[in-house]
Write a protein that holds these residues in place. Structure first.
Motif, PDB file in Angstrom:
ATOM      1  N   ALA A   1      -3.787  -9.874   9.145  1.00  0.00           N
ATOM      2  CA  ALA A   1      -4.055 -11.221   8.664  1.00  0.00           C
ATOM      3  C   ALA A   1      -2.721 -11.883   8.344  1.00  0.00           C
ATOM      4  CB  ALA A   1      -4.929 -11.172   7.416  1.00  0.00           C
ATOM      5  N   LEU A   2      -2.642 -13.185   8.570  1.00  0.00           N
ATOM      6  CA  LEU A   2      -1.386 -13.896   8.316  1.00  0.00           C
ATOM      7  C   LEU A   2      -0.936 -13.745   6.872  1.00  0.00           C
ATOM      8  CD1 LEU A   2      -1.755 -17.208  10.373  1.00  0.00           C
ATOM      9  CD2 LEU A   2      -0.178 -15.318  10.780  1.00  0.00           C
ATOM     10  N   SER A   3      -1.901 -13.673   5.974  1.00  0.00           N
ATOM     11  CA  SER A   3      -1.582 -13.627   4.547  1.00  0.00           C
ATOM     12  C   SER A   3      -0.902 -12.331   4.117  1.00  0.00           C
ATOM     13  CB  SER A   3      -2.848 -13.841   3.724  1.00  0.00           C
ATOM     14  OG  SER A   3      -3.800 -12.839   4.017  1.00  0.00           O
ATOM     15  N   VAL A   4      -1.005 -11.285   4.949  1.00  0.00           N
ATOM     16  CA  VAL A   4      -0.413  -9.992   4.567  1.00  0.00           C
ATOM     17  C   VAL A   4       0.689  -9.546   5.519  1.00  0.00           C
ATOM     18  CG1 VAL A   4      -2.625  -9.324   3.564  1.00  0.00           C
ATOM     19  CG2 VAL A   4      -2.017  -8.495   5.846  1.00  0.00           C
ATOM     20  N   LYS A   5       0.888 -10.296   6.587  1.00  0.00           N
ATOM     21  CA  LYS A   5       1.886  -9.894   7.579  1.00  0.00           C
ATOM     22  C   LYS A   5       3.256  -9.792   6.938  1.00  0.00           C
ATOM     23  CE  LYS A   5       1.969 -10.626  12.532  1.00  0.00           C
ATOM     24  NZ  LYS A   5       1.609 -11.539  13.645  1.00  0.00           N
ATOM     25  N   GLY A   6       3.941  -8.698   7.216  1.00  0.00           N
ATOM     26  CA  GLY A   6       5.265  -8.476   6.641  1.00  0.00           C
ATOM     27  C   GLY A   6       5.233  -7.767   5.305  1.00  0.00           C
ATOM     28  N   ARG A   7       4.043  -7.680   4.692  1.00  0.00           N
ATOM     29  CA  ARG A   7       3.927  -7.001   3.398  1.00  0.00           C
ATOM     30  C   ARG A   7       3.092  -5.724   3.494  1.00  0.00           C
ATOM     31  NH1 ARG A   7       1.200  -9.388  -0.638  1.00  0.00           N
ATOM     32  NH2 ARG A   7      -0.157 -10.613   0.738  1.00  0.00           N
ATOM     33  N   PHE A   8       2.097  -5.731   4.363  1.00  0.00           N
ATOM     34  CA  PHE A   8       1.187  -4.594   4.511  1.00  0.00           C
ATOM     35  C   PHE A   8       1.456  -3.895   5.846  1.00  0.00           C
ATOM     36  CE2 PHE A   8      -2.638  -6.242   1.797  1.00  0.00           C
ATOM     37  CZ  PHE A   8      -1.773  -6.506   0.749  1.00  0.00           C
ATOM     38  N   THR A   9       1.254  -2.580   5.858  1.00  0.00           N
ATOM     39  CA  THR A   9       1.397  -1.805   7.081  1.00  0.00           C
ATOM     40  C   THR A   9       0.225  -0.848   7.217  1.00  0.00           C
ATOM     41  OG1 THR A   9       3.814  -1.904   6.922  1.00  0.00           O
ATOM     42  CG2 THR A   9       2.868  -0.256   8.402  1.00  0.00           C
ATOM     43  N   ILE A  10      -0.448  -0.913   8.351  1.00  0.00           N
ATOM     44  CA  ILE A  10      -1.533   0.023   8.635  1.00  0.00           C
ATOM     45  C   ILE A  10      -0.969   1.147   9.509  1.00  0.00           C
ATOM     46  CG2 ILE A  10      -2.349  -1.232  10.687  1.00  0.00           C
ATOM     47  CD1 ILE A  10      -5.224  -0.431   9.841  1.00  0.00           C
ATOM     48  N   SER A  11      -1.408   2.361   9.219  1.00  0.00           N
ATOM     49  CA  SER A  11      -0.975   3.506  10.015  1.00  0.00           C
ATOM     50  C   SER A  11      -2.081   4.542  10.009  1.00  0.00           C
ATOM     51  CB  SER A  11       0.326   4.103   9.451  1.00  0.00           C
ATOM     52  OG  SER A  11       0.120   4.585   8.132  1.00  0.00           O
ATOM     53  N   ARG A  12      -1.903   5.581  10.815  1.00  0.00           N
ATOM     54  CA  ARG A  12      -2.929   6.619  10.850  1.00  0.00           C
ATOM     55  C   ARG A  12      -2.286   7.974  11.076  1.00  0.00           C
ATOM     56  NH1 ARG A  12      -4.810   4.778  16.881  1.00  0.00           N
ATOM     57  NH2 ARG A  12      -3.939   6.578  17.969  1.00  0.00           N
ATOM     58  N   ASP A  13      -2.981   8.997  10.619  1.00  0.00           N
ATOM     59  CA  ASP A  13      -2.594  10.380  10.863  1.00  0.00           C
ATOM     60  C   ASP A  13      -3.749  11.025  11.604  1.00  0.00           C
ATOM     61  OD1 ASP A  13      -2.138  13.158  10.710  1.00  0.00           O
ATOM     62  OD2 ASP A  13      -1.021  12.952   8.839  1.00  0.00           O
ATOM     63  N   ASP A  14      -3.597  11.195  12.908  1.00  0.00           N
ATOM     64  CA  ASP A  14      -4.695  11.700  13.726  1.00  0.00           C
ATOM     65  C   ASP A  14      -5.106  13.110  13.316  1.00  0.00           C
ATOM     66  OD1 ASP A  14      -3.512  10.121  16.836  1.00  0.00           O
ATOM     67  OD2 ASP A  14      -4.425   9.298  15.012  1.00  0.00           O
ATOM     68  N   ALA A  15      -4.144  13.917  12.941  1.00  0.00           N
ATOM     69  CA  ALA A  15      -4.451  15.306  12.577  1.00  0.00           C
ATOM     70  C   ALA A  15      -5.300  15.381  11.304  1.00  0.00           C
ATOM     71  CB  ALA A  15      -3.160  16.097  12.392  1.00  0.00           C
ATOM     72  N   LYS A  16      -5.132  14.375  10.429  1.00  0.00           N
ATOM     73  CA  LYS A  16      -5.884  14.362   9.171  1.00  0.00           C
ATOM     74  C   LYS A  16      -7.099  13.438   9.230  1.00  0.00           C
ATOM     75  CE  LYS A  16      -1.939  15.462   6.208  1.00  0.00           C
ATOM     76  NZ  LYS A  16      -1.106  15.037   5.047  1.00  0.00           N
ATOM     77  N   ASN A  17      -7.311  12.808  10.400  1.00  0.00           N
ATOM     78  CA  ASN A  17      -8.422  11.857  10.531  1.00  0.00           C
ATOM     79  C   ASN A  17      -8.384  10.809   9.417  1.00  0.00           C
ATOM     80  OD1 ASN A  17      -9.478  13.318  12.743  1.00  0.00           O
ATOM     81  ND2 ASN A  17     -10.516  14.722  11.339  1.00  0.00           N
ATOM     82  N   THR A  18      -7.201  10.308   9.137  1.00  0.00           N
ATOM     83  CA  THR A  18      -6.999   9.413   8.003  1.00  0.00           C
ATOM     84  C   THR A  18      -6.222   8.173   8.437  1.00  0.00           C
ATOM     85  OG1 THR A  18      -7.019  11.264   6.439  1.00  0.00           O
ATOM     86  CG2 THR A  18      -6.027   9.217   5.674  1.00  0.00           C
ATOM     87  N   VAL A  19      -6.636   7.046   7.887  1.00  0.00           N
ATOM     88  CA  VAL A  19      -5.951   5.779   8.104  1.00  0.00           C
ATOM     89  C   VAL A  19      -5.406   5.314   6.756  1.00  0.00           C
ATOM     90  CG1 VAL A  19      -6.201   3.374   8.860  1.00  0.00           C
ATOM     91  CG2 VAL A  19      -7.481   5.191  10.002  1.00  0.00           C
ATOM     92  N   TYR A  20      -4.222   4.718   6.791  1.00  0.00           N
ATOM     93  CA  TYR A  20      -3.569   4.284   5.564  1.00  0.00           C
ATOM     94  C   TYR A  20      -3.319   2.778   5.608  1.00  0.00           C
ATOM     95  CZ  TYR A  20      -2.536   9.280   5.364  1.00  0.00           C
ATOM     96  OH  TYR A  20      -2.643  10.647   5.358  1.00  0.00           O
ATOM     97  N   LEU A  21      -3.211   2.207   4.416  1.00  0.00           N
ATOM     98  CA  LEU A  21      -2.768   0.826   4.286  1.00  0.00           C
ATOM     99  C   LEU A  21      -1.699   0.803   3.191  1.00  0.00           C
ATOM    100  CD1 LEU A  21      -3.200  -2.101   5.310  1.00  0.00           C
ATOM    101  CD2 LEU A  21      -4.680  -2.443   3.308  1.00  0.00           C
ATOM    102  N   GLN A  22      -0.454   0.660   3.598  1.00  0.00           N
ATOM    103  CA  GLN A  22       0.643   0.529   2.656  1.00  0.00           C
ATOM    104  C   GLN A  22       0.772  -0.938   2.286  1.00  0.00           C
ATOM    105  OE1 GLN A  22       2.726   2.938   1.224  1.00  0.00           O
ATOM    106  NE2 GLN A  22       3.454   1.208  -0.017  1.00  0.00           N
ATOM    107  N   MET A  23       0.668  -1.222   1.005  1.00  0.00           N
ATOM    108  CA  MET A  23       0.700  -2.600   0.522  1.00  0.00           C
ATOM    109  C   MET A  23       1.905  -2.783  -0.386  1.00  0.00           C
ATOM    110  SD  MET A  23      -3.366  -3.193  -0.253  1.00  0.00           S
ATOM    111  CE  MET A  23      -3.382  -2.075  -1.652  1.00  0.00           C
ATOM    112  N   ASN A  24       2.827  -3.635   0.027  1.00  0.00           N
ATOM    113  CA  ASN A  24       4.030  -3.918  -0.752  1.00  0.00           C
ATOM    114  C   ASN A  24       4.035  -5.383  -1.188  1.00  0.00           C
ATOM    115  OD1 ASN A  24       4.952  -1.267  -0.212  1.00  0.00           O
ATOM    116  ND2 ASN A  24       5.954  -1.931   1.670  1.00  0.00           N
ATOM    117  N   SER A  25       4.882  -5.681  -2.142  1.00  0.00           N
ATOM    118  CA  SER A  25       5.017  -7.062  -2.635  1.00  0.00           C
ATOM    119  C   SER A  25       3.663  -7.671  -2.948  1.00  0.00           C
ATOM    120  CB  SER A  25       5.758  -7.919  -1.597  1.00  0.00           C
ATOM    121  OG  SER A  25       7.022  -7.385  -1.296  1.00  0.00           O
ATOM    122  N   LEU A  26       2.863  -6.932  -3.668  1.00  0.00           N
ATOM    123  CA  LEU A  26       1.494  -7.373  -3.947  1.00  0.00           C
ATOM    124  C   LEU A  26       1.472  -8.634  -4.804  1.00  0.00           C
ATOM    125  CD1 LEU A  26      -0.109  -3.885  -4.373  1.00  0.00           C
ATOM    126  CD2 LEU A  26      -0.978  -5.670  -2.859  1.00  0.00           C
TER     127      LEU A  26
END
Length: 115
Positions: A60-85
């Motif tokens: 979303a434009l409102s979070v671009k540059g502040r949030f990062t989505i990533s995943r760990d396939d081995a752990k079947n897990t998705v993450y959302l790193q949120m900075n500058s909240l």
């Protein structure tokens, strides 16, 4: 059937960071688009970020540059790193997986940004 379990929400001051996690009950994160949505009181649920099976991401434009989505396939897990909240990031955050023809949702995790 798929269960999605979010964790990592909480209370944080403006400018702070949080990392949300979404653990899937089976191996889907590398084969399906996974997304994070949020819903603030009185507002509609909105897409925050998504990662496709091929690894491409969108935000979303409102979070671009502040949030990062990533995943760990081995752990079947998705993450959302949120900075500058910001206070306007306050919402319940939901993990999502669309596996035709069903839209799966986690139970949600509350993120509150306040001083």
């Amino acid at each position: 059937q798929v269960q999605l379990v979010e964790s990592g929400g909480g209370l944080v001051q403006p400018g702070g960071s949080l990392r949300l996690s979404c653990a899937a009950s089976r191996n889907i994160v590398s084969t399906h688009t996974m997304g994070w949505y949020r819903q603030a009181p009185g507002k509609q649920r909105e897409l925050v970020a998504a990662v496709a099976s091929g690894g491409s991401t969108n935000y979303a434009l409102s979070v671009k540059g502040r949030f990062t989505i990533s995943r760990d396939d081995a752990k079947n897990t998705v993450y959302l790193q949120m900075n500058s909240l910001k206070p306007e990031d306050t919402a319940v955050y939901y993990c999502n997986a669309y596996i035709f023809p069903v839209n799966y949702w986690g139970q949600g995790t509350q993120v509150t940004v306040s001083s």
